[in-house]
Scaffold this motif. Structure first.
Motif, PDB file in Angstrom:
ATOM      1  N   MET A   1      31.722  -3.215  18.577  1.00 24.71           N
ATOM      2  CA  MET A   1      32.296  -1.919  18.824  1.00 24.71           C
ATOM      3  C   MET A   1      31.166  -0.924  19.055  1.00 24.71           C
ATOM      4  O   MET A   1      30.199  -0.902  18.308  1.00 24.71           O
ATOM      5  N   GLU A   2      31.345  -0.102  20.059  1.00 20.63           N
ATOM      6  CA  GLU A   2      30.321   0.878  20.382  1.00 20.63           C
ATOM      7  C   GLU A   2      30.695   2.233  19.783  1.00 20.63           C
ATOM      8  O   GLU A   2      31.864   2.608  19.762  1.00 20.63           O
ATOM      9  N   PHE A   3      29.665   2.948  19.308  1.00 19.15           N
ATOM     10  CA  PHE A   3      29.872   4.232  18.659  1.00 19.15           C
ATOM     11  C   PHE A   3      28.879   5.250  19.192  1.00 19.15           C
ATOM     12  O   PHE A   3      27.708   4.932  19.444  1.00 19.15           O
ATOM     13  N   PHE A   4      29.358   6.491  19.327  1.00 21.52           N
ATOM     14  CA  PHE A   4      28.547   7.629  19.712  1.00 21.52           C
ATOM     15  C   PHE A   4      28.324   8.468  18.455  1.00 21.52           C
ATOM     16  O   PHE A   4      29.285   8.842  17.774  1.00 21.52           O
ATOM     17  N   CYS A   5      27.084   8.754  18.153  1.00 26.94           N
ATOM     18  CA  CYS A   5      26.732   9.515  16.956  1.00 26.94           C
ATOM     19  C   CYS A   5      25.831  10.670  17.365  1.00 26.94           C
ATOM     20  O   CYS A   5      24.781  10.452  17.994  1.00 26.94           O
ATOM     21  N   TYR A   6      26.237  11.892  17.016  1.00 26.34           N
ATOM     22  CA  TYR A   6      25.443  13.074  17.329  1.00 26.34           C
ATOM     23  C   TYR A   6      25.244  13.886  16.052  1.00 26.34           C
ATOM     24  O   TYR A   6      26.166  14.501  15.545  1.00 26.34           O
ATOM     25  N   HIS A   7      24.019  13.834  15.536  1.00 26.80           N
ATOM     26  CA  HIS A   7      23.620  14.643  14.385  1.00 26.80           C
ATOM     27  C   HIS A   7      23.132  15.989  14.932  1.00 26.80           C
ATOM     28  O   HIS A   7      22.188  16.028  15.714  1.00 26.80           O
ATOM     29  N   ARG A   8      23.768  17.089  14.524  1.00 28.03           N
ATOM     30  CA  ARG A   8      23.345  18.430  14.953  1.00 28.03           C
ATOM     31  C   ARG A   8      22.469  19.041  13.875  1.00 28.03           C
ATOM     32  O   ARG A   8      22.847  19.077  12.696  1.00 28.03           O
ATOM     33  N   ASP A   9      21.310  19.544  14.278  1.00 22.80           N
ATOM     34  CA  ASP A   9      20.360  20.096  13.320  1.00 22.80           C
ATOM     35  C   ASP A   9      20.892  21.351  12.632  1.00 22.80           C
ATOM     36  O   ASP A   9      21.584  22.161  13.244  1.00 22.80           O
ATOM     37  N   ARG A  10      20.539  21.475  11.378  1.00 22.62           N
ATOM     38  CA  ARG A  10      20.810  22.680  10.606  1.00 22.62           C
ATOM     39  C   ARG A  10      19.758  23.714  10.999  1.00 22.62           C
ATOM     40  O   ARG A  10      18.578  23.376  11.155  1.00 22.62           O
ATOM     41  N   PRO A  11      20.134  24.988  11.184  1.00 26.68           N
ATOM     42  CA  PRO A  11      19.129  26.015  11.491  1.00 26.68           C
ATOM     43  C   PRO A  11      18.022  26.020  10.433  1.00 26.68           C
ATOM     44  O   PRO A  11      18.276  25.875   9.240  1.00 26.68           O
ATOM     45  N   GLY A  12      16.798  26.154  10.897  1.00 23.99           N
ATOM     46  CA  GLY A  12      15.666  26.214   9.983  1.00 23.99           C
ATOM     47  C   GLY A  12      15.176  24.871   9.477  1.00 23.99           C
ATOM     48  O   GLY A  12      14.365  24.831   8.548  1.00 23.99           O
ATOM     49  N   SER A  13      15.630  23.770  10.061  1.00 23.75           N
ATOM     50  CA  SER A  13      15.261  22.444   9.541  1.00 23.75           C
ATOM     51  C   SER A  13      14.183  21.727  10.357  1.00 23.75           C
ATOM     52  O   SER A  13      13.897  20.559  10.108  1.00 23.75           O
ATOM     53  N   VAL A  14      13.557  22.409  11.321  1.00 24.24           N
ATOM     54  CA  VAL A  14      12.585  21.744  12.196  1.00 24.24           C
ATOM     55  C   VAL A  14      11.425  21.155  11.401  1.00 24.24           C
ATOM     56  O   VAL A  14      11.017  20.013  11.639  1.00 24.24           O
TER      57      VAL A  14
END
Length: 183
Positions: A1-14
């Motif tokens: 099974m194929e999955f798409f995963c997108y982790h969005r950064d929290r502001p200030g976490s660079v």
């Protein structure tokens, strides 16, 4: 099974993201055989990370959730949220098979979120510019929830044009680049 995963950064976490980069790569190395596509999304400056895309072939939704939520950056608080959906690899290839190669041109993540009758299931005619493409699906694979594409395009508007706008509640376009350890 194929999955798409997108982790969005929290502001200030660079800074934390950079601190954990080797741990992130080591974690992803464990999934090298299952990886279809990967790479960071970037701010308009083309340098500041804003998120992390991974498209993987895993046994089931439970394995996909473990993949997404055991990731070191997620565990440390780098990300504000995670989009995890079943996905279908319409092109039948990985990003490493993209004929345009790893460099050259502008690369984008195009994320169309929708409900109702499925849209854009067929591969667009100019598939030579598509790096990855496919529908976002419910966990059981029966309901269409949108479309995700990685595309090379001259600009964000051209990237957005791979989807039919009126069929989506929202279409997001993010700068994206090929990911993984530097060669």
């Amino acid at each position: 099974m194929e999955f798409f995963c997108y982790h969005r950064d929290r502001p200030g976490s660079v800074a934390l993201r950079h601190e954990l980069l080797e741990e992130h790569w080591s974690y992803m190395d464990r999934y090298a055989a299952e990886m279809i596509a990967r790479g960071p999304t970037l701010a308009g400056d083309g340098d500041t990370p804003t998120g992390s895309v991974h498209v993987v072939d895993l046994p089931d939704p439970a394995a996909a959730r473990a993949f997404a939520f055991d990731e070191p950056g997620y565990q440390a608080g780098v990300y504000r949220d995670v989009l995890l959906r079943r996905w279908h690899n319409t092109l039948g290839r990985t990003m490493w098979d993209f004929p345009g190669g790893r460099t050259g041109g502008n690369r984008y993540l195009v994320l169309g979120l929708g409900t109702g009758p499925a849209a854009d299931l067929a591969v667009p005619p100019d598939q030579d510019e598509l790096i990855a493409y496919g529908p976002l699906l419910s966990d059981d694979g029966t309901d269409w929830l949108g479309t995700a594409a990685l595309v090379r395009a001259p600009d964000a508007d051209a990237a957005r044009a791979v989807l039919t706008p009126e069929r989506y509640a929202d279409i997001e376009v993010h700068h994206w680049q090929f990911g993984g350890r530097p060669s």
